[in-house]
Design a protein around this motif. Structure first.
Motif, PDB file in Angstrom:
ATOM      1  N   PRO A  11      -7.415   4.220   6.389  1.00 42.62           N
ATOM      2  CA  PRO A  11      -7.743   5.595   6.542  1.00 42.62           C
ATOM      3  C   PRO A  11      -6.733   6.212   7.601  1.00 42.62           C
ATOM      4  O   PRO A  11      -6.670   7.380   7.699  1.00 42.62           O
ATOM      5  N   ARG A  44      -7.141   6.620  -8.312  1.00 42.34           N
ATOM      6  CA  ARG A  44      -7.509   5.345  -7.901  1.00 42.34           C
ATOM      7  C   ARG A  44      -6.502   4.518  -6.789  1.00 42.34           C
ATOM      8  O   ARG A  44      -6.941   4.089  -5.845  1.00 42.34           O
ATOM      9  N   ASP A  71       0.831  -1.186   0.149  1.00 51.96           N
ATOM     10  CA  ASP A  71       0.066  -0.008  -0.045  1.00 51.96           C
ATOM     11  C   ASP A  71       0.842   1.311   0.215  1.00 51.96           C
ATOM     12  O   ASP A  71       0.677   2.187  -0.735  1.00 51.96           O
ATOM     13  N   GLU A 131      -9.250   4.110   1.650  1.00 53.24           N
ATOM     14  CA  GLU A 131     -10.140   3.257   2.011  1.00 53.24           C
ATOM     15  C   GLU A 131      -9.637   1.920   2.736  1.00 53.24           C
ATOM     16  O   GLU A 131     -10.241   1.553   3.894  1.00 53.24           O
ATOM     17  N   ARG A 132      -8.520   1.245   2.565  1.00 54.54           N
ATOM     18  CA  ARG A 132      -7.929   0.396   3.413  1.00 54.54           C
ATOM     19  C   ARG A 132      -7.288   0.521   4.696  1.00 54.54           C
ATOM     20  O   ARG A 132      -7.296  -0.068   5.361  1.00 54.54           O
ATOM     21  N   SER A 168      -7.181   6.563  -3.536  1.00 58.22           N
ATOM     22  CA  SER A 168      -8.637   6.261  -2.971  1.00 58.22           C
ATOM     23  C   SER A 168      -8.514   5.003  -2.296  1.00 58.22           C
ATOM     24  O   SER A 168      -9.043   4.827  -1.214  1.00 58.22           O
ATOM     25  N   THR A 169      -8.221   4.043  -2.947  1.00 58.59           N
ATOM     26  CA  THR A 169      -7.892   2.424  -2.331  1.00 58.59           C
ATOM     27  C   THR A 169      -7.046   2.590  -0.968  1.00 58.59           C
ATOM     28  O   THR A 169      -7.666   2.050  -0.006  1.00 58.59           O
TER      29      THR A 169
END
Length: 103
Positions: free
Chosen positions: A48, A38, A16, A45-46, A41-42
């Motif tokens: 925060p 993308r 990540d 989401e994973r 954002s990913t």
């Protein structure tokens, strides 16, 4: 006797983090902004509250701004200012947000 827990197959945080760093490079270079958006954002989401959350959210604002997604960029900027109010980047975003309201 208990065996130690198995090691995870791969360190997701490292993957990540690498994705965030790649996205930051893309945004800085103004290339593949859709992909950068993308990736950022990913990550958010994973993770925060992950190690790269501040950078990911800031560069998400920039990516969306450069993509012409002004409302989404403003939304992300407001989220950044709320989450990281004492960041030096927060002042930049506050200034930008106040100029966008004047238009």
């Amino acid at each position: 006797i208990c065996a130690p827990p198995p090691k995870p197959p791969a360190n997701q945080l490292d993957r990540d983090g690498q994705a965030v760093l790649r996205a930051i490079t893309l945004v800085r270079e103004g290339r593949q902004l859709d992909q950068a958006e993308r990736l950022l954002s990913t990550y958010l989401e994973r993770r925060p509250s992950g190690s790269y959350a501040e950078e990911a959210l800031f560069f998400l604002v920039l990516a969306r701004k450069r993509l012409g997604k002004h409302l989404e960029a403003q939304e992300a900027a407001r989220a950044f200012v709320t989450r990281f109010p004492s960041s030096s980047r927060a002042q930049r975003l506050r200034s930008w947000l106040s100029r966008t309201r004047e238009r």
